[in-house]
Write a protein that holds these residues in place. Structure first.
Motif, PDB file in Angstrom:
ATOM      1  N   TYR A  67      12.813  11.777  -6.273  1.00  0.00           N
ATOM      2  CA  TYR A  67      11.770  11.624  -5.270  1.00  0.00           C
ATOM      3  C   TYR A  67      11.971  10.344  -4.450  1.00  0.00           C
ATOM      4  N   LEU A  68      11.406  10.361  -3.270  1.00  0.00           N
ATOM      5  CA  LEU A  68      11.378   9.220  -2.358  1.00  0.00           C
ATOM      6  C   LEU A  68       9.942   8.734  -2.245  1.00  0.00           C
ATOM      7  N   ALA A  69       9.774   7.423  -2.098  1.00  0.00           N
ATOM      8  CA  ALA A  69       8.436   6.849  -1.941  1.00  0.00           C
ATOM      9  C   ALA A  69       8.477   5.770  -0.875  1.00  0.00           C
ATOM     10  N   CYS A  70       7.372   5.621  -0.181  1.00  0.00           N
ATOM     11  CA  CYS A  70       7.242   4.622   0.880  1.00  0.00           C
ATOM     12  C   CYS A  70       5.953   3.836   0.669  1.00  0.00           C
ATOM     13  N   ARG A  90      17.679  18.248   0.455  1.00  0.00           N
ATOM     14  CA  ARG A  90      16.583  18.361   1.406  1.00  0.00           C
ATOM     15  C   ARG A  90      15.315  17.766   0.813  1.00  0.00           C
ATOM     16  N   LEU A  91      14.407  17.390   1.689  1.00  0.00           N
ATOM     17  CA  LEU A  91      13.097  16.928   1.268  1.00  0.00           C
ATOM     18  C   LEU A  91      12.265  18.128   0.825  1.00  0.00           C
ATOM     19  N   THR A  92      11.410  17.921  -0.170  1.00  0.00           N
ATOM     20  CA  THR A  92      10.613  19.009  -0.724  1.00  0.00           C
ATOM     21  C   THR A  92       9.304  18.445  -1.262  1.00  0.00           C
ATOM     22  N   ALA A  93       8.366  19.323  -1.547  1.00  0.00           N
ATOM     23  CA  ALA A  93       7.106  18.896  -2.154  1.00  0.00           C
ATOM     24  C   ALA A  93       7.259  18.624  -3.646  1.00  0.00           C
ATOM     25  N   ARG A  94       8.333  19.111  -4.251  1.00  0.00           N
ATOM     26  CA  ARG A  94       8.547  18.910  -5.684  1.00  0.00           C
ATOM     27  C   ARG A  94       9.044  17.496  -5.967  1.00  0.00           C
ATOM     28  N   ALA A 104       0.845  -1.187   0.000  1.00  0.00           N
ATOM     29  CA  ALA A 104       0.000   0.000   0.000  1.00  0.00           C
ATOM     30  C   ALA A 104       0.882   1.240   0.000  1.00  0.00           C
ATOM     31  N   PRO A 105       0.945   1.989  -1.107  1.00  0.00           N
ATOM     32  CA  PRO A 105       1.737   3.226  -1.124  1.00  0.00           C
ATOM     33  C   PRO A 105       1.255   4.197  -0.053  1.00  0.00           C
ATOM     34  N   GLU A 106       2.204   4.795   0.659  1.00  0.00           N
ATOM     35  CA  GLU A 106       1.878   5.707   1.762  1.00  0.00           C
ATOM     36  C   GLU A 106       2.287   7.153   1.496  1.00  0.00           C
ATOM     37  N   ASP A 107       3.389   7.349   0.767  1.00  0.00           N
ATOM     38  CA  ASP A 107       3.899   8.713   0.634  1.00  0.00           C
ATOM     39  C   ASP A 107       4.814   8.813  -0.581  1.00  0.00           C
ATOM     40  N   VAL A 108       4.814   9.989  -1.189  1.00  0.00           N
ATOM     41  CA  VAL A 108       5.814  10.366  -2.187  1.00  0.00           C
ATOM     42  C   VAL A 108       6.298  11.766  -1.825  1.00  0.00           C
ATOM     43  N   SER A 109       7.604  11.937  -1.688  1.00  0.00           N
ATOM     44  CA  SER A 109       8.190  13.231  -1.349  1.00  0.00           C
ATOM     45  C   SER A 109       9.346  13.530  -2.291  1.00  0.00           C
ATOM     46  N   GLY A 110       9.505  14.811  -2.621  1.00  0.00           N
ATOM     47  CA  GLY A 110      10.619  15.207  -3.461  1.00  0.00           C
ATOM     48  C   GLY A 110      11.926  15.212  -2.691  1.00  0.00           C
TER      49      GLY A 110
END
Length: 263
Positions: free
Chosen positions: A250-253, A241-245, A224-230
């Motif tokens: 990108y990182l995904a969990c 740094r982590l970003t909304a872009r 179940a995908p939980e998050d995607v962050s730039g």
């Protein structure tokens, strides 16, 4: 840099490569040229001002992203495509029991040597994730697969094997490059040809992966995908740094079903 040195514009973005059913069950999901290219960098992998300078900068936010979602102290963590061990050692220093695998023997050798120097214990292996999934399914609280999926022929098969290795309720963490014009401009033209942060040919635009494609592979693997962050690298300060872009890195969990689902 001359006009002839510059790669052409990105091709029309078609679907990312998919794994045929049963493909790569015996660990042949790799390109030898990619292993040779990264293996040639092994002796300078831990040089913070060397060819992997950007990777050193990406490591703290990658670790922070994982640590925010998994209690690392005492957790069993697998690092897939560990390279020379940058993230593997950081995870171990945060208290995790880390197994780290890669198919480039020179990189695993350097990772082991650095571990001896630093005193950080990691179980490094020259092994494919598919074969480990056959040997030890449902063994890890978390699996990380960073900057690897865009370098293999069948990334969906890697995601499937990573999912099989998770304990119920475990989490998979992936970082990769989005298939967008911005990623082509920054990760290939900018990083490889203009700033020369990476060797030319490190990335191929056709192999970049859209978040929607990655999420589909995760769901197909039962996660179940939980998050995607730039994840943004800023070369002028050599930091990330982590970003909304999410249009470049990108990182995904994603989470495996099981523990706590009924709570």
């Amino acid at each position: 840099m001359t006009a002839s040195d510059t790669p052409g514009p990105p091709p029309a973005a078609g679907p990312a490569p998919q794994a045929p059913a049963g493909a790569d069950a015996h660990g042949d999901n790799f390109r030898q040229g990619e292993l040779d290219r990264f293996g040639a960098l092994a002796n300078r992998w831990w040089d913070a001002d060397g060819p992997q300078k950007a990777l050193h900068a990406l490591n703290p936010p990658r670790l922070a992203y994982v640590a925010a979602r998994v209690e690392l102290s005492g957790a069993r963590v697998l690092d897939v495509g560990c390279g020379g061990g940058l993230l593997s050692e950081a995870l171990a220093q945060a208290g995790a029991q880390v197994t780290a695998i890669d198919l480039a023997p020179d990189l695993v050798r350097i990772a082991r040597l650095h571990g001896l120097e630093s005193g950080v214990t990691v179980d490094y292996r020259v092994q494919s994730v598919e074969s480990l999934a056959d040997e030890a399914p449902a063994s890890f609280d978390a699996v990380t697969c960073m900057e690897m999926l865009e370098h293999v022929p069948h990334p969906a098969a890697i995601v499937q094997a990573c999912a099989a290795l998770l304990k119920p309720g475990g989490r998979l963490f992936v970082s990769t490059l989005n298939r967008t014009p911005a990623a082509f401009a920054l990760a290939i033209v900018g990083a490889e040809y203009v700033a020369r942060l990476l060797p030319k040919g490190t990335h191929q635009y056709r192999d970049f992966i859209r978040p929607s494609e990655l999420a589909a592979w995760m769901r197909a693997a039962g996660l179940a995908p939980e998050d995607v962050s730039g994840l943004m690298y800023e070369p002028w300060r050599n930091a990330a740094r982590l970003t909304a872009r999410t249009d470049v890195n990108y990182l995904a969990c994603a989470r495996a079903p099981g523990a706590g689902d009924a709570l």
